[in-house]
Each structure stands twice: as structure tokens, then as C-alpha cells.
Design a protein around this motif. Sequence first.
Motif, short mmCIF file in Angstrom:
data_model
loop_
_atom_site.label_atom_id
_atom_site.label_comp_id
_atom_site.label_asym_id
_atom_site.label_seq_id
_atom_site.Cartn_x
_atom_site.Cartn_y
_atom_site.Cartn_z
N ALA A 273 -71.46 12.00 -97.45
CA ALA A 273 -71.31 12.29 -96.02
C ALA A 273 -70.58 11.16 -95.32
CB ALA A 273 -72.67 12.52 -95.39
N GLN A 274 -70.88 9.92 -95.69
CA GLN A 274 -70.20 8.77 -95.10
C GLN A 274 -68.72 8.78 -95.47
OE1 GLN A 274 -72.36 5.36 -96.49
NE2 GLN A 274 -73.68 5.28 -94.69
N GLN A 275 -68.43 9.09 -96.71
CA GLN A 275 -67.04 9.14 -97.14
C GLN A 275 -66.28 10.24 -96.41
OE1 GLN A 275 -67.30 9.52 -101.38
NE2 GLN A 275 -67.55 7.32 -101.72
N ALA A 276 -66.93 11.38 -96.22
CA ALA A 276 -66.29 12.48 -95.52
C ALA A 276 -66.05 12.11 -94.06
CB ALA A 276 -67.14 13.74 -95.62
N ALA A 277 -67.01 11.41 -93.45
CA ALA A 277 -66.86 11.00 -92.05
C ALA A 277 -65.80 9.92 -91.91
CB ALA A 277 -68.19 10.52 -91.51
#
Length: 113
Positions: free
Chosen positions: A66-70
Amino acid sequence: MGRGGLVRAAATTAVVAGTATAVSGGIRGRQEASQQQAAEAQAYEQQQQQAQMQYAAQQAVAAQQAQQAAAAPAPAAAPSNDMMAQLQNLASMHSQGILSDEEFAAAKAKLLG
């Protein structure tokens, strides 16, 4: 009476020995059952800990994804520049007289969505 006393003493000894064996066997059986139950409880506890660790690892991976996607750069920047170029191209064609006012308005509306 010598012989009767000897037989009675042997019989009493046999009863006492048998009782002692039965009692010690019962104690041993309870101890083994208790040890088996403790081993099963420990194995269950280990399984629960492993399941919790796996769940935590899955949550960490999901959070990282999720952090990478954000944090991923927005791909909309390139189409925006492209859209600007197309609008400038339409405006140039309109100013040169290639497109009429209606054609320019329709093409611009189509481009802007």
C-alpha cells in the motif's frame, strides 16, 4: 499352625504386591496422560504463535504494498502534457483557419472529455 501362617503370609504378600503394582501403574498412567496433555497444549500454543506470525507478516506485506502504491508517481502527468500539446495544436489549426469555430469547439470538447 506353622504351615497355615506361612500360606497366609504369602497370600498377604501377594495381595500387597499386587495392590502396589496396580497403584503404581495407575499413577504412572496419570502422569503419562498429564505429560501428553501438556505436550499437546504446547504444540497448540506453538501453532497459534506461528499463525499469528504469518498473519503479521501478511499484514506487513500488505502495508508495504500500500505504501509503494501510494508513493508511486502519478502516471497522469504525461497525458496532461500530451493534452496540452494537442490543445495547442488545435488552437494553432484554428488560428490558421484550418478549423472552423464549430470544429475547434467540438475537437476541444472531445479532447477534454
